[in-house]
Design a protein around this motif. Sequence first.
Motif, PDB file in Angstrom:
ATOM      1  N   GLU A 225       3.751  -0.124  -9.520  1.00 13.58           N
ATOM      2  CA  GLU A 225       2.482  -0.424  -8.879  1.00 13.58           C
ATOM      3  C   GLU A 225       2.267   0.421  -7.476  1.00 13.58           C
ATOM      4  OE1 GLU A 225       1.485  -4.463  -8.177  1.00 13.58           O
ATOM      5  OE2 GLU A 225       0.580  -4.314 -10.124  1.00 13.58           O
ATOM      6  N   SER A 226       3.368   1.246  -7.021  1.00 19.58           N
ATOM      7  CA  SER A 226       3.014   2.131  -6.083  1.00 19.58           C
ATOM      8  C   SER A 226       2.379   3.438  -6.622  1.00 19.58           C
ATOM      9  CB  SER A 226       4.216   2.382  -5.224  1.00 19.58           C
ATOM     10  OG  SER A 226       5.153   3.203  -5.876  1.00 19.58           O
ATOM     11  N   LEU A 227       2.084   3.538  -7.795  1.00 21.41           N
ATOM     12  CA  LEU A 227       1.600   4.739  -8.240  1.00 21.41           C
ATOM     13  C   LEU A 227       0.219   4.137  -9.037  1.00 21.41           C
ATOM     14  CD1 LEU A 227       4.422   6.851  -9.902  1.00 21.41           C
ATOM     15  CD2 LEU A 227       3.219   7.226  -7.767  1.00 21.41           C
ATOM     16  N   CYS A 228       0.069   3.007  -9.434  1.00 21.30           N
ATOM     17  CA  CYS A 228      -0.938   2.507 -10.263  1.00 21.30           C
ATOM     18  C   CYS A 228      -2.265   2.401  -9.581  1.00 21.30           C
ATOM     19  CB  CYS A 228      -0.501   1.194 -10.955  1.00 21.30           C
ATOM     20  SG  CYS A 228      -2.090   0.423 -11.736  1.00 21.30           S
ATOM     21  N   VAL A 229      -3.154   3.189  -9.784  1.00 21.50           N
ATOM     22  CA  VAL A 229      -4.336   3.100  -9.010  1.00 21.50           C
ATOM     23  C   VAL A 229      -5.524   2.269  -9.715  1.00 21.50           C
ATOM     24  CG1 VAL A 229      -4.172   5.539  -8.357  1.00 21.50           C
ATOM     25  CG2 VAL A 229      -5.308   5.076 -10.487  1.00 21.50           C
ATOM     26  N   ARG A 230      -4.763   1.339 -10.717  1.00 21.22           N
ATOM     27  CA  ARG A 230      -5.743   0.263 -11.128  1.00 21.22           C
ATOM     28  C   ARG A 230      -6.951   0.712 -11.925  1.00 21.22           C
ATOM     29  NH1 ARG A 230      -1.772  -0.814  -7.293  1.00 21.22           N
ATOM     30  NH2 ARG A 230      -1.378  -3.084  -7.370  1.00 21.22           N
TER      31      ARG A 230
ATOM     32  N   TYR B 164      -4.982   7.689  -4.038  1.00 22.12           N
ATOM     33  CA  TYR B 164      -3.886   7.421  -4.961  1.00 22.12           C
ATOM     34  C   TYR B 164      -2.669   7.591  -4.752  1.00 22.12           C
ATOM     35  CZ  TYR B 164      -7.350   7.965  -8.770  1.00 22.12           C
ATOM     36  OH  TYR B 164      -8.538   7.650  -9.587  1.00 22.12           O
ATOM     37  N   LEU B 165      -2.106   8.202  -3.676  1.00 25.43           N
ATOM     38  CA  LEU B 165      -0.664   8.061  -3.151  1.00 25.43           C
ATOM     39  C   LEU B 165      -0.371   6.829  -2.286  1.00 25.43           C
ATOM     40  CD1 LEU B 165       0.484  11.818  -3.107  1.00 25.43           C
ATOM     41  CD2 LEU B 165       0.908  10.155  -4.797  1.00 25.43           C
TER      42      LEU B 165
ATOM     43  N   ARG C 240      -1.544  -8.284  -2.235  1.00 26.89           N
ATOM     44  CA  ARG C 240      -1.673  -9.128  -3.127  1.00 26.89           C
ATOM     45  C   ARG C 240      -0.643 -10.174  -3.275  1.00 26.89           C
ATOM     46  NH1 ARG C 240      -4.418  -6.975  -8.778  1.00 26.89           N
ATOM     47  NH2 ARG C 240      -6.348  -6.082  -7.847  1.00 26.89           N
TER      48      ARG C 240
ATOM     49  N   THR D 288      -1.619   8.590 -13.563  1.00 24.10           N
ATOM     50  CA  THR D 288      -0.652   8.904 -12.301  1.00 24.10           C
ATOM     51  C   THR D 288       0.807   8.779 -12.456  1.00 24.10           C
ATOM     52  OG1 THR D 288      -0.926   6.524 -11.717  1.00 24.10           O
ATOM     53  CG2 THR D 288      -2.412   8.042 -10.675  1.00 24.10           C
TER      54      THR D 288
ATOM     55  N   MET E 143      -1.899  -2.131  -1.810  1.00 22.64           N
ATOM     56  CA  MET E 143      -2.584  -3.437  -2.662  1.00 22.64           C
ATOM     57  C   MET E 143      -1.721  -4.197  -3.227  1.00 22.64           C
ATOM     58  SD  MET E 143      -5.551  -2.152  -5.297  1.00 22.64           S
ATOM     59  CE  MET E 143      -6.528  -3.171  -6.040  1.00 22.64           C
ATOM     60  N   THR E 144      -0.282  -3.669  -3.671  1.00 23.93           N
ATOM     61  CA  THR E 144       0.412  -4.733  -4.379  1.00 23.93           C
ATOM     62  C   THR E 144       1.105  -5.482  -2.993  1.00 23.93           C
ATOM     63  OG1 THR E 144       1.280  -3.016  -5.805  1.00 23.93           O
ATOM     64  CG2 THR E 144       2.578  -4.879  -5.371  1.00 23.93           C
TER      65      THR E 144
ATOM     66  N   GLU F 230      -3.186  -6.275 -15.574  1.00 22.67           N
ATOM     67  CA  GLU F 230      -3.131  -6.967 -14.528  1.00 22.67           C
ATOM     68  C   GLU F 230      -2.138  -8.229 -14.384  1.00 22.67           C
ATOM     69  OE1 GLU F 230      -6.536  -8.143 -12.687  1.00 22.67           O
ATOM     70  OE2 GLU F 230      -6.120  -8.418 -10.705  1.00 22.67           O
TER      71      GLU F 230
ATOM     72  N   ASP G 273       2.051 -10.784  -5.240  1.00 25.18           N
ATOM     73  CA  ASP G 273       2.490 -11.316  -6.398  1.00 25.18           C
ATOM     74  C   ASP G 273       1.225 -12.194  -7.107  1.00 25.18           C
ATOM     75  OD1 ASP G 273       4.409 -10.531  -7.769  1.00 25.18           O
ATOM     76  OD2 ASP G 273       5.890 -12.012  -7.106  1.00 25.18           O
TER      77      ASP G 273
ATOM     78  N   THR H 206      -3.124 -12.257  -8.330  1.00 28.60           N
ATOM     79  CA  THR H 206      -4.254 -11.443  -8.935  1.00 28.60           C
ATOM     80  C   THR H 206      -5.239 -11.939  -8.124  1.00 28.60           C
ATOM     81  OG1 THR H 206      -4.567 -12.858 -10.887  1.00 28.60           O
ATOM     82  CG2 THR H 206      -2.936 -11.028 -11.311  1.00 28.60           C
ATOM     83  N   ARG H 207      -6.261 -10.866  -8.450  1.00 30.90           N
ATOM     84  CA  ARG H 207      -7.815 -11.111  -7.749  1.00 30.90           C
ATOM     85  C   ARG H 207      -8.356 -12.469  -8.267  1.00 30.90           C
ATOM     86  NH1 ARG H 207     -12.076  -6.394  -7.278  1.00 30.90           N
ATOM     87  NH2 ARG H 207     -10.320  -5.612  -6.376  1.00 30.90           N
ATOM     88  N   ASP H 208      -8.186 -12.450  -9.659  1.00 31.22           N
ATOM     89  CA  ASP H 208      -8.753 -13.564 -10.037  1.00 31.22           C
ATOM     90  C   ASP H 208      -8.155 -14.853  -9.701  1.00 31.22           C
ATOM     91  OD1 ASP H 208     -10.582 -12.033 -11.489  1.00 31.22           O
ATOM     92  OD2 ASP H 208      -9.538 -11.805 -13.563  1.00 31.22           O
TER      93      ASP H 208
ATOM     94  N   SER I 175       5.216  10.803  -9.589  1.00 32.83           N
ATOM     95  CA  SER I 175       3.980  10.800  -9.271  1.00 32.83           C
ATOM     96  C   SER I 175       3.369  12.374  -9.839  1.00 32.83           C
ATOM     97  CB  SER I 175       3.694  10.755  -7.790  1.00 32.83           C
ATOM     98  OG  SER I 175       4.158  11.909  -7.177  1.00 32.83           O
TER      99      SER I 175
ATOM    100  N   PRO J   3      -2.231   2.341  -3.596  1.00 33.63           N
ATOM    101  CA  PRO J   3      -1.847   1.231  -4.556  1.00 33.63           C
ATOM    102  C   PRO J   3      -0.420   0.386  -4.018  1.00 33.63           C
ATOM    103  CG  PRO J   3      -1.988   3.497  -5.556  1.00 33.63           C
ATOM    104  CD  PRO J   3      -2.252   3.649  -4.161  1.00 33.63           C
ATOM    105  N   ALA J   4       0.452   0.927  -3.008  1.00 35.50           N
ATOM    106  CA  ALA J   4       1.379   0.148  -2.782  1.00 35.50           C
ATOM    107  C   ALA J   4       0.734  -0.846  -1.718  1.00 35.50           C
ATOM    108  CB  ALA J   4       2.561   1.107  -1.991  1.00 35.50           C
TER     109      ALA J   4
ATOM    110  N   MET K 111     -10.208   3.605  -3.118  1.00 37.29           N
ATOM    111  CA  MET K 111      -9.825   4.198  -4.490  1.00 37.29           C
ATOM    112  C   MET K 111     -10.872   4.777  -5.329  1.00 37.29           C
ATOM    113  SD  MET K 111      -6.021   2.989  -5.627  1.00 37.29           S
ATOM    114  CE  MET K 111      -6.356   1.269  -5.867  1.00 37.29           C
TER     115      MET K 111
ATOM    116  N   GLN L 270      -9.737  -1.238  -3.305  1.00 36.44           N
ATOM    117  CA  GLN L 270     -10.028  -0.873  -4.513  1.00 36.44           C
ATOM    118  C   GLN L 270     -11.202   0.115  -4.381  1.00 36.44           C
ATOM    119  OE1 GLN L 270      -9.475  -3.063  -7.939  1.00 36.44           O
ATOM    120  NE2 GLN L 270      -9.856  -1.008  -8.801  1.00 36.44           N
TER     121      GLN L 270
END
Lengths: 297, 799
Positions: free
Chosen positions: B634-639, A127-128, A138, B779, A134-135, B660, A140, A142-144, A4, A131-132, A268, A265
């Motif tokens: 993805e635990s580091l990716c801030v998109r 940032y730390l 989701r 990141t 968010m994953t 994405e 697996d 995507t928003r779209d 990181s 993201p996790a 962030m 999002q």
Amino acid sequence: MHDSILDYRGFRYLWVALILSIGSIVAYLWHDPIGVPNGGSWLGYTLGTIGALLILWLLWFGVRKRRYSGATGSVRGWLSAHVYLGTTLILIAFLHAGFQVGWNIHTLALVLMLLVIFSGFFGVYAYLRYPAMMTRNRADSTRDAMLAEIRELDGQTLQLADKVDKSIHDAILSSIQHSQLGGGVWAQLTRRDDSAIALAKLKEAVLKSNGESKQSKSGQTMVMMVDFLANQANDTQSENLRRLIDLVSRKRALATRVARDIQLQALMEIWLYIHIPLSLGLLGALTAHVLSVFFYW
Amino acid sequence: MSDIFEIAIVGSGPGGISAAARAAELKVSHVLLEAAPHLSNTIYRYQKGKHVMAEPEALPLRSPLTFSAGSRESILEAWDEGVAKLGVNIRHGAEITAIKKLDDHFELSIGRKDKVLARNIVLGVGLQGNIRKLGVPGDDAPFVQYTLDDPDEYEGETIIVVGAGDAAIENAVALAKQNQVVVVNRRDEFARAKEGNLRNISKAIEDGVIECYFGTAPERVDKLSVGRKPGRLILNTPKGRAQVLCDRIIGRLGANPPRAFVEACGVVFPNADPSAVPAISAKYESNVPGLYIVGALGGYPLIKQAMNQGYEVVEYILGRSVEPADEPLLRAKFQSMAGFTSVSAALEKVQTAVPLLATITPLQLREFMIDSGIRTPKAGEVLFKRNDYTNSFYCIVEGQVEVLVDEAAGKRVALGPGEFFGEMSLISGRRRSATVFAGANCVLIETPRRSMTKLINSVDAVKKLVDRTFVERAIRARFGDEATAAQIKEVVSGATLQRFKAGETLFREGDEGDCLHLVRVGSLTISRTIGGRDIVLSYVPAGNYVGEMAVIGGSKRSATAKAAVATETIRVERDAFRKLMNQNPLLRAKLAQEVKQRTAENITMQAAASGGDIISFLVGQGLGEATDVLLIDESLCVRCDNCEKACAETHGGTSRLDREAGPTFANVHVPTSCRHCEHPHCMKDCPADAIHRAPNGEVYIADNCIGCGNCERNCPYGVIHMSAKPKKKPGLLQWLLLGAGPGPGESPYDPDSHEKKAVKCDMCKDIKGGASCVRACPTGAAIRISPEQLPEYAFARGP
């Protein structure tokens, strides 16, 4: 492999920041100015110059980040240094000022700087942490893809509702027309989604078509729907209604996830809307601070 | 028709019309037979306004017709004009169904009844094949069509789509937006369709958007003169006869590949490989005297080549000799060779010096030489370095080269005239296994991968020789350090090549260990069943071997080996190998050491089982054939999409990666971006040979791309796009401070530009500092790894 911004190259910039901090503290303790420690002593000027240059360099990050063919280090290294050296700036600024504050342009610059740095701290946290999350949220997709599925479900729901009852169809239609994900800053941050309204409307419509004006015993929509199903004589009708409930609940689950995604999002990104304008403000205040100091010299 | 034409030309592609035009120009009796109602059906079917390029640039055009790079329309118009001016005798709608050889001429059957006679035939039918028609009465009615350019052109019609393949489904689904669509499927399901299409059509049928007749065959098409619809289709359904009134019928029944037809004419193909082309003489004559083959069917896919051949073939038929258009190119190539007199002498010299090329036809040799380069390096010059990613192939014409087989000991092996090298990287798609130095006065032929692969696939003798040498060298490199040549020979003679499909098992845990496998193409995963679950322990790329544990220990297999992608191995029999070991105690000790280390690694991996899950996930995403892949934590990716913006900004405005998209497992995300495969699928069918691999492994597309889109279709990972160049942008500070122009990563295309070319990731090979996507990631979420690092990576991420 992946590391990181904090542990970049074995905490390289943490060490740089620590050395800078300790050096400044040692100099501050060792230095014996005329009168109280302040920005006007040679150490004050030195620390002030270091601080001002640091601020300019920290601001340059916005340019470096977008200079994609720039060959000076990786953006990750820059960000790591940005975080650690930006933090050191608090110490340097206070040592520079000799811990003096007042109602003047100098303190305004200090306050702006602190606001920028603390908004940056939130940024590091975001940032730390997010993201996790968010994953995971989701799952697996995507928003779209989720939005596409919601549109798809809306279509199916409408078709099915049409087969059940006109009032239900109207209720679903109006709830689709009124449903909204995201929107303004507040809506994004508070994770507003109107999918619950669909269920509420459905409930209302069912009650109406059932000829019940009173509230049913249970306030829960689902339970009430089940009651309604139990009362239905027509098999296809109740089958359709059951499918309708499935679809509406599926949509609701998806909408909740999309709203959460938007919220994360937004979290962030929101701090940047404070961090960057204030840092430009800081640049102005800093210029005024430096000019006024020289003007009154 | 009773008169016999001198030349009948079948197919009006670039080769065919050029031949017909030349015949017309020379006033030779001829006929040009074309199934479609227009010329050059393949080019005709390009999308409107498509920019057609004129590669190879260095090759001069030789044809009565003009051709230069330009839009599809301008090229077709120029040909139409030229053909009309020269008075070419064309018969449209003439689909040739059979060609029969009579005494001194051929009989060409057109459709079901008609016939044409000709003394010579020029076959230029290309590779697209003839479109299958409905095959029922009325299938030529004006409202029946077999192509669909733009589905949005039609609105409010009732359209029947006949067919069950991808094209039929895509058309039906697209048309259903504005029309009422009925699909007629002969079978009970859509068995041939891609998954995505299957989902679309099933859903459309379920939702009632499209009506589908399953198990139904068309019986008759009727034109109607009354009523609102111009026609009707009579169907034979499982429940009886039915009729559907319609505005339009679209048949999408695929095409008959031309090979069967060509074979029926008596032409022989060298093998069953679908990419094989028939052998033809230097004068384009096939094994059937009087039957000539030009263009893509003969292995020449470019327009200019085909047009030149069309011209030349007419000259040859008339018994004239003509210097081939590529003669000046060859002459320039051979000029650097000492003692050069003429091209034909030089070609002969090459063929006598290099046994590998002795069996190929003169035409194949010419083409091989056009694609290749003659190299005369100074003594001591490095031809390629160990670990380079180049994959060209070298034949030694004169002199010798030295291969540095053992870097530490400085041991070199010399190769002399007639031998070849470079086949290891060519076949395995991996890095060079050794450094090669030039000797004194050496003359080499360096051939690019594509031309060599083509030759290997079309000439069996070449394939056999290359394969045998490969096996021998691979075994010697792996096990031969301590053994004598005779001992190695014994192992080699019993070794065989084995092919495995992706996912196929080489051997299972508990099987008898009867052989070991040296992976030559592709890669393997090694797994064990622990607690009823398959746990992947490691990943074995090409160049390594598996199965040695059981062979050495004499016991059963300790793990299961599966092909991660399509894989080829050299199978070495147990007994031969044991004998080799017994003769060489040193080899035995070395192998025992390796076995020990592998066992230790496997045990560590077993302890971190989730690492194995990450390996299987990544192998499932195509890492089994990758050489370098972008992974995002993805635990580091801030998109922030800075990776995409960086990619676009450094590559003319188009991002070659889609952050994405793509799957995620345990926070490891594989975005849609190039994996730089060992055997790039994109290279498979590039007519302009524009896709290459740089020494560091980057697979990139050069500027001579003709924009045909084959690579885009062939890439299984969807990482290639067709893109036009965007307009120029103002500088960054102007945008940052003044808001001028589009921002970073944003670049609207020039809407007027039709000149689209393929774009893909080139790993920023031309930019100092490495891949922009990785360098721009603030990141540290984005990294690139090669498959060799895969076990280490997976292990680091396991708990």
